[in-house]
Write a protein that holds these residues in place. Structure first.
Motif, PDB file in Angstrom:
ATOM      1  N   GLU A  72       0.848  -1.186   0.000  1.00 34.96           N
ATOM      2  CA  GLU A  72       0.000   0.000   0.000  1.00 34.96           C
ATOM      3  C   GLU A  72       0.884   1.236   0.000  1.00 34.96           C
ATOM      4  O   GLU A  72       1.797   1.362   0.825  1.00 34.96           O
ATOM      5  N   ALA A  73       0.631   2.119  -0.941  1.00 33.91           N
ATOM      6  CA  ALA A  73       1.435   3.337  -1.074  1.00 33.91           C
ATOM      7  C   ALA A  73       0.715   4.512  -0.428  1.00 33.91           C
ATOM      8  O   ALA A  73      -0.513   4.619  -0.485  1.00 33.91           O
ATOM      9  N   ASN A  74       1.467   5.382   0.192  1.00 34.66           N
ATOM     10  CA  ASN A  74       0.897   6.564   0.833  1.00 34.66           C
ATOM     11  C   ASN A  74       0.731   7.697  -0.177  1.00 34.66           C
ATOM     12  O   ASN A  74       1.419   7.765  -1.187  1.00 34.66           O
ATOM     13  N   GLY A  76      -2.100  10.642  -2.121  1.00 33.90           N
ATOM     14  CA  GLY A  76      -3.217  10.567  -3.044  1.00 33.90           C
ATOM     15  C   GLY A  76      -4.543  10.590  -2.320  1.00 33.90           C
ATOM     16  O   GLY A  76      -4.627  10.308  -1.121  1.00 33.90           O
ATOM     17  N   PRO A  79      -7.155   5.021  -2.039  1.00 32.73           N
ATOM     18  CA  PRO A  79      -6.203   3.918  -1.868  1.00 32.73           C
ATOM     19  C   PRO A  79      -5.242   3.834  -3.051  1.00 32.73           C
ATOM     20  O   PRO A  79      -5.636   3.999  -4.205  1.00 32.73           O
ATOM     21  N   SER A  80      -4.000   3.588  -2.749  1.00 29.06           N
ATOM     22  CA  SER A  80      -2.985   3.493  -3.788  1.00 29.06           C
ATOM     23  C   SER A  80      -2.058   2.325  -3.471  1.00 29.06           C
ATOM     24  O   SER A  80      -1.681   2.123  -2.314  1.00 29.06           O
ATOM     25  N   GLY A  82       1.312  -0.303  -4.900  1.00 25.80           N
ATOM     26  CA  GLY A  82       2.464  -0.434  -5.775  1.00 25.80           C
ATOM     27  C   GLY A  82       3.093  -1.801  -5.625  1.00 25.80           C
ATOM     28  O   GLY A  82       2.611  -2.653  -4.877  1.00 25.80           O
TER      29      GLY A  82
END
Length: 256
Positions: A72-74, A76, A79-80, A82
């Motif tokens: 899970e990328a922070n 934005g 939810p994002s 990578g």
């Protein structure tokens, strides 16, 4: 004891229906365990696939997982996610992580049920298995007469004494519209019939299955040829199972 000797503990998570929502496998000391999604999490099974068996690991093994790993990328507005490569990854597997669509289906099933729904799976799976066990224990020999988990293991020894094997009982079930249960396993039970109703069958279906097995038991005495020559209503009856294993015919052709 294994950990004290420097070893790791592997768990066979082939069927988790009796444990969901009730046991944390990490707390039991497992370091790695696989899950059969088709048995516990609603995905298809049979015919060679599609299939996928995720492998769960303890924190000490996470750096060695195959790459890539979804993270899970922070940042934005929503939810994002990578892809990341674990520090000591064993590399990319040739088939990646199995059939992705199957993984999505299992994940959706879990998220839809939620914590309460997941826990209800184990309750209903155990209840259904014990319901079958109690209903059939006077008709089919029960080698272990105690509360079971998600599987009720019977023996067809009583039927075998009258001329019909467990295999023939299972074949006759096909004529009643039921898929045969696991046969001759576990190996320590002679003429074993291992029935796993899971959590998804209704009481009406369970009662119909129970009645079918009772009817077959009666047929073993009254009309044994119905059982010993079954199935009678399927497109293909008795196969040469040794030949089928050595030279499988996987293509369906219409009659004529």
């Amino acid at each position: 004891m294994v950990h004290q000797a420097g070893g790791l503990v592997y768990g066979d998570g082939a069927n988790m229906n009796a444990l969901l929502g009730r046991v944390k496998l990490g707390d039991l000391g497992f370091d790695v365990i696989h899950l059969n999604l088709h048995k516990t999490f609603s995905t298809p099974h049979g015919g060679g696939g599609p299939g996928s068996g995720p492998v769960c690991v303890a924190p000490l093994l996470q750096p060695f997982l195959p790459t890539p790993v979804v993270i899970e990328a922070n940042g934005g507005p929503g939810p994002s996610f990578g892809l990341s490569a674990p520090e000591k990854s064993i590399g990319k597997m040739s088939g990646f992580h199995g059939n992705f669509g199957v993984l999505v289906r299992a994940y959706t099933y879990i998220r839809t049920l939620g914590a309460a729904g997941i826990k209800s799976i184990s309750s209903n799976a155990v209840l259904n298995a014990n319901y079958l066990m109690e209903a059939l224990k006077d008709t089919y020999y029960l080698p272990y007469g105690r509360t079971c988990m998600h599987e009720a293991v019977f023996s067809a020894d009583w039927q075998k004494e009258r001329g019909a094997s467990g295999l023939e009982v299972a074949k006759r079930l096909l004529d009643y519209g039921f898929h045969a249960p696991t046969m001759y396993f576990p190996l320590i039970v002679h003429e074993a019939l291992m029935i796993e109703p899971t959590e998804s069958e209704t009481r009406e279906t369970l009662d119909a299955f129970i009645q079918a097995l009772k009817d077959i038991d009666r047929e073993v005495t009254d009309t044994p040829e119905l059982v010993t020559h079954a199935p009678h209503t399927t497109p293909v009856s008795r196969l040469d199972e040794a030949l089928a294993a050595r030279r499988p015919d996987l293509k369906w052709r219409p009659a004529g």
